[in-house]
Motif scaffolding. Structure first.
Motif, PDB file in Angstrom:
ATOM      1  N   VAL A  39       0.872  -1.181   0.000  1.00  0.00           N
ATOM      2  CA  VAL A  39       0.000   0.000   0.000  1.00  0.00           C
ATOM      3  C   VAL A  39       0.904   1.226   0.000  1.00  0.00           C
ATOM      4  O   VAL A  39       1.754   1.373   0.885  1.00  0.00           O
ATOM      5  CB  VAL A  39      -0.896   0.035   1.264  1.00  0.00           C
ATOM      6  N   GLY A  40       0.761   2.085  -0.991  1.00  0.00           N
ATOM      7  CA  GLY A  40       1.517   3.339  -1.025  1.00  0.00           C
ATOM      8  C   GLY A  40       0.661   4.435  -0.426  1.00  0.00           C
ATOM      9  O   GLY A  40      -0.554   4.490  -0.691  1.00  0.00           O
ATOM     10  N   ALA A  41       1.252   5.292   0.393  1.00  0.00           N
ATOM     11  CA  ALA A  41       0.473   6.388   0.974  1.00  0.00           C
ATOM     12  C   ALA A  41       1.307   7.658   0.977  1.00  0.00           C
ATOM     13  O   ALA A  41       2.517   7.619   1.199  1.00  0.00           O
ATOM     14  CB  ALA A  41       0.045   6.030   2.393  1.00  0.00           C
ATOM     15  N   ASP A  42       0.652   8.761   0.713  1.00  0.00           N
ATOM     16  CA  ASP A  42       1.315  10.069   0.751  1.00  0.00           C
ATOM     17  C   ASP A  42       0.221  11.125   0.859  1.00  0.00           C
ATOM     18  O   ASP A  42      -0.971  10.799   0.754  1.00  0.00           O
ATOM     19  CB  ASP A  42       2.157  10.273  -0.531  1.00  0.00           C
ATOM     20  N   ARG A  43       0.645  12.386   1.045  1.00  0.00           N
ATOM     21  CA  ARG A  43      -0.374  13.433   1.230  1.00  0.00           C
ATOM     22  C   ARG A  43      -1.101  13.749  -0.077  1.00  0.00           C
ATOM     23  O   ARG A  43      -2.270  14.107  -0.063  1.00  0.00           O
ATOM     24  CB  ARG A  43       0.294  14.729   1.710  1.00  0.00           C
ATOM     25  N   ALA A  44      -0.395  13.655  -1.204  1.00  0.00           N
ATOM     26  CA  ALA A  44      -0.967  14.103  -2.479  1.00  0.00           C
ATOM     27  C   ALA A  44      -2.096  13.183  -2.949  1.00  0.00           C
ATOM     28  O   ALA A  44      -2.080  11.971  -2.708  1.00  0.00           O
ATOM     29  CB  ALA A  44       0.123  14.160  -3.534  1.00  0.00           C
ATOM     30  N   GLU A  45      -3.083  13.805  -3.628  1.00  0.00           N
ATOM     31  CA  GLU A  45      -4.232  13.061  -4.178  1.00  0.00           C
ATOM     32  C   GLU A  45      -3.828  12.390  -5.491  1.00  0.00           C
ATOM     33  O   GLU A  45      -3.885  13.004  -6.540  1.00  0.00           O
ATOM     34  CB  GLU A  45      -5.396  14.025  -4.464  1.00  0.00           C
ATOM     35  N   HIS A  46      -3.376  11.179  -5.422  1.00  0.00           N
ATOM     36  CA  HIS A  46      -3.085  10.443  -6.655  1.00  0.00           C
ATOM     37  C   HIS A  46      -4.042   9.259  -6.732  1.00  0.00           C
ATOM     38  O   HIS A  46      -4.672   8.903  -5.731  1.00  0.00           O
ATOM     39  CB  HIS A  46      -1.656   9.895  -6.635  1.00  0.00           C
ATOM     40  N   ASP A  47      -4.108   8.633  -7.914  1.00  0.00           N
ATOM     41  CA  ASP A  47      -4.956   7.440  -7.994  1.00  0.00           C
ATOM     42  C   ASP A  47      -4.078   6.169  -8.083  1.00  0.00           C
ATOM     43  O   ASP A  47      -2.855   6.243  -8.172  1.00  0.00           O
ATOM     44  CB  ASP A  47      -5.942   7.525  -9.180  1.00  0.00           C
ATOM     45  N   ASP A  48      -4.762   5.029  -8.078  1.00  0.00           N
ATOM     46  CA  ASP A  48      -4.031   3.753  -8.103  1.00  0.00           C
ATOM     47  C   ASP A  48      -3.166   3.616  -9.365  1.00  0.00           C
ATOM     48  O   ASP A  48      -2.074   3.051  -9.320  1.00  0.00           O
ATOM     49  CB  ASP A  48      -5.025   2.582  -8.045  1.00  0.00           C
ATOM     50  N   ALA A  49      -3.676   4.187 -10.481  1.00  0.00           N
ATOM     51  CA  ALA A  49      -2.941   4.033 -11.752  1.00  0.00           C
ATOM     52  C   ALA A  49      -1.582   4.746 -11.649  1.00  0.00           C
ATOM     53  O   ALA A  49      -0.549   4.229 -12.104  1.00  0.00           O
ATOM     54  CB  ALA A  49      -3.765   4.613 -12.901  1.00  0.00           C
ATOM     55  N   TRP A  51       0.181   5.283  -8.965  1.00  0.00           N
ATOM     56  CA  TRP A  51       1.047   4.494  -8.068  1.00  0.00           C
ATOM     57  C   TRP A  51       1.554   3.246  -8.776  1.00  0.00           C
ATOM     58  O   TRP A  51       2.726   2.870  -8.695  1.00  0.00           O
ATOM     59  CB  TRP A  51       0.251   4.167  -6.802  1.00  0.00           C
ATOM     60  N   HIS A  52       0.642   2.619  -9.504  1.00  0.00           N
ATOM     61  CA  HIS A  52       0.980   1.397 -10.217  1.00  0.00           C
ATOM     62  C   HIS A  52       2.151   1.658 -11.165  1.00  0.00           C
ATOM     63  O   HIS A  52       3.078   0.851 -11.281  1.00  0.00           O
ATOM     64  CB  HIS A  52      -0.257   0.919 -10.986  1.00  0.00           C
ATOM     65  N   GLU A  53       2.086   2.819 -11.802  1.00  0.00           N
ATOM     66  CA  GLU A  53       3.149   3.147 -12.761  1.00  0.00           C
ATOM     67  C   GLU A  53       4.498   3.290 -12.036  1.00  0.00           C
ATOM     68  O   GLU A  53       5.538   2.878 -12.550  1.00  0.00           O
ATOM     69  CB  GLU A  53       2.799   4.486 -13.413  1.00  0.00           C
ATOM     70  N   ARG A  54       4.496   3.896 -10.854  1.00  0.00           N
ATOM     71  CA  ARG A  54       5.737   4.060 -10.074  1.00  0.00           C
ATOM     72  C   ARG A  54       6.298   2.694  -9.659  1.00  0.00           C
ATOM     73  O   ARG A  54       7.505   2.453  -9.719  1.00  0.00           O
ATOM     74  CB  ARG A  54       5.474   4.889  -8.808  1.00  0.00           C
TER      75      ARG A  54
END
Ligand SMILES: O=P(O)(O)OC[C@H]1O[C@@H](O)[C@H](O)[C@@H](O)[C@@H]1O
Length: 487
Positions: A39-49, A51-54
């Protein structure tokens, strides 16, 4: 099953080191606590896609393949959350403890575990831990922290107290990736499995020990972190003191986490500045000015993006330490690390004393026997004097070198292996981290108080004046005085 929650998922540390390390470990096939959900977590509003790319980029960078890697990619998800806000981290961990996210997935079995990795700046890590109520900590939670652990001795003691409220010390993993380097671990085998070496590993036979980590890298986009840390905290307070502990500790009875870490703590407790009254005589700080690194022009550190030139951050630090034990009385340990230097040099050098008598008739000037333990390139060299080829009675220098295996896992993967196995042997124990700060606090105070000049060296050079502290006459005399037999 393990749920690994990475805080600071959008940061440089996660993408450059942690995720590739995880990918490397997964593709090795030896994954304690498998399967691993991420599970990736951070303050910024990103979506799963996003994160998946990272994660995918990190997997590709590590060249990782296999079913465990595919499963990780298929199941990983991202959550935007402010972990320093009330309930932020507690909520995130509670959801992680229920892997299906709906409260129905986890069966609370013994093999379910949540690991929370703080890939965050130290002040944010501290704030997040303080904001977490102990009653909201999931059973068996493990905490993984990145250096620096505090910013001085008092703050490290305070941080450890906060952590102890949350989980027992064995479930805190303070990461020092040097402890995952196979050549660093090789110091154990080298010292303790070879009678020849360990018998001579004392002040009687050893004259000095140098641990040098000169890098030819500059800032690499890390000014935000480095300008606050500097070379002393970035390298000496952490990695190089860990190396000193491995080189100087007494033999542990076993390599279990308790025995090994007890021996390291003991030797660090005995470690202090060579001359505590005169930090200028036994420490040096410097920063690079404009120069050339290989075929690249490099501007002065003070002019780099993100650097506050008035902060006076050093990019090279050197300290001479004493280890006040029977074994090491009078032996200087010199630790040095710098960036933007002309020659990369990463090694510990043990210099042995001269023989008490050279047989009359052997010609030439004897040089001390030296053992060089390389930490990249990972080779081991023993430098010896022998009789020369041409004239049988004239000494010549020779060296025996062997290449040590860099190990099949990267240092980060090795450390993560311990984290997922719940084995803290390769993590820095709280009291050890505190001792490392106690050693460097007087240096920080002397430097901040302007008692030691900030020298300069051109990027690509050998450092200030090109020599180390122990080559300076004053310090050498002090070393010789201290080593002289007491009347
Ligand atoms: O040689 P390695 O394994 O890359 O480790 C050195 C690095 O270790 C990191 O911990 C430091 O923050 C860096 O500044 C340094 O370059």
């Amino acid at each position: 099953m393990t749920t690994l929650v990475v805080l600071g998922a959008g940061g440089d540390l996660a993408s450059r080191l942690l995720l590739p390390g995880l990918a490397d470990l997964l593709s090795s096939g030896d994954v304690p606590g498998a399967p691993v959900r991420l599970v990736g977590a951070d303050r910024a509003e990103h979506d799963d896609a996003w994160w998946h790319e990272r994660v995918r980029a990190a997997v590709d960078a590590a060249g990782a393949t296999g079913a465990a890697v595919d499963e990780l990619l298929a199941t990983t998800r991202y959550e935007p959350v402010d972990v320093t806000a009330e309930g932020g981290l507690a909520g995130l961990l509670a959801r992680a403890a229920r892997p299906d996210g709906d409260g129905a997935g986890g069966d609370d079995g013994d093999d379910e575990q949540v690991v929370c990795y703080f890939a965050l700046p130290p002040e944010v890590t501290g704030a997040a831990c303080r904001a977490l109520d102990p009653s909201e900590v999931p059973d068996g939670l493990r905490l993984v922290l990145e250096k620096p652990f505090g910013h001085d001795h008092p703050s490290s003691v305070e941080l450890d107290a906060v952590l102890r409220r949350l989980v027992p010390e064995e479930r805190v993993h303070r990461v020092d990736h040097f402890l995952g380097k196979s050549t660093v671990l090789n110091v154990l085998g080298l010292r303790f499995a070879n009678r020849l070496l360990e018998n001579s590993w004392t002040a009687r036979d050893v004259e000095r020990v140098d641990v040098v980590f000169d890098e030819d890298l500059a800032l690499e986009g890390r000014a935000g972190y480095y300008d606050h840390a500097g070379a002393l905290v970035d390298m000496v307070q952490s990695h190089l003191l860990q190396l000193l502990a491995l080189l100087a500790m007494d033999p542990p009875a076993t390599v279990s986490e308790r025995d090994l870490r007890d021996r390291k703590a003991e030797v660090l407790r005995a470690t202090r500045l060579w001359d505590p009254e005169d930090p200028a005589a036994c420490t040096r700080r410097a920063r690079w000015t404009a120069g050339r690194l290989g075929d690249r022009e490099v501007g002065a550190y003070a002019d780099s993006d993100g650097v506050d030139p008035d902060r006076g951050t050093e990019t090279l630090a050197e300290v001479v330490l004493a280890v006040d034990t029977w074994r090491w009385a009078g032996v200087p340990f010199r630790l040095r690390s710098g960036k933007a230097l002309g020659t990369r040099r990463k090694e510990a050098v043990v210099t042995f004393r001269h023989v008490p008598h050279l047989p009359t008739g052997l010609l030439g000037t004897p040089s001390p026997t030296r053992l060089r333990i390389g930490f990249g390139p990972d080779d081991l060299t023993l430098e010896l004097d022998v009789n020369g080829e041409d004239d049988a009675f004239t000494l010549e220098r020779t060296s025996l070198t062997t290449q040590l295996s860099p190990g099949s896992l990267s240092a980060y993967a090795q450390v993560l292996h311990g984290v997922l196995a719940g084995d803290p042997t390769l993590s820095v124990r709280g009291d050890i981290a505190e001792e490392c700060w106690r050693v460097v606090d007087p240096v920080l105070a002397a430097w901040r108080g302007g008692r030691v000049p900030l020298e300069e060296y051109p990027a690509g050079s050998g450092g200030p004046r090109g020599t180390g502290l122990l080559e300076d006459v004053d310090v050498l005399e002090a070393v010789e005085d201290a080593a002289a037999p007491r009347p």
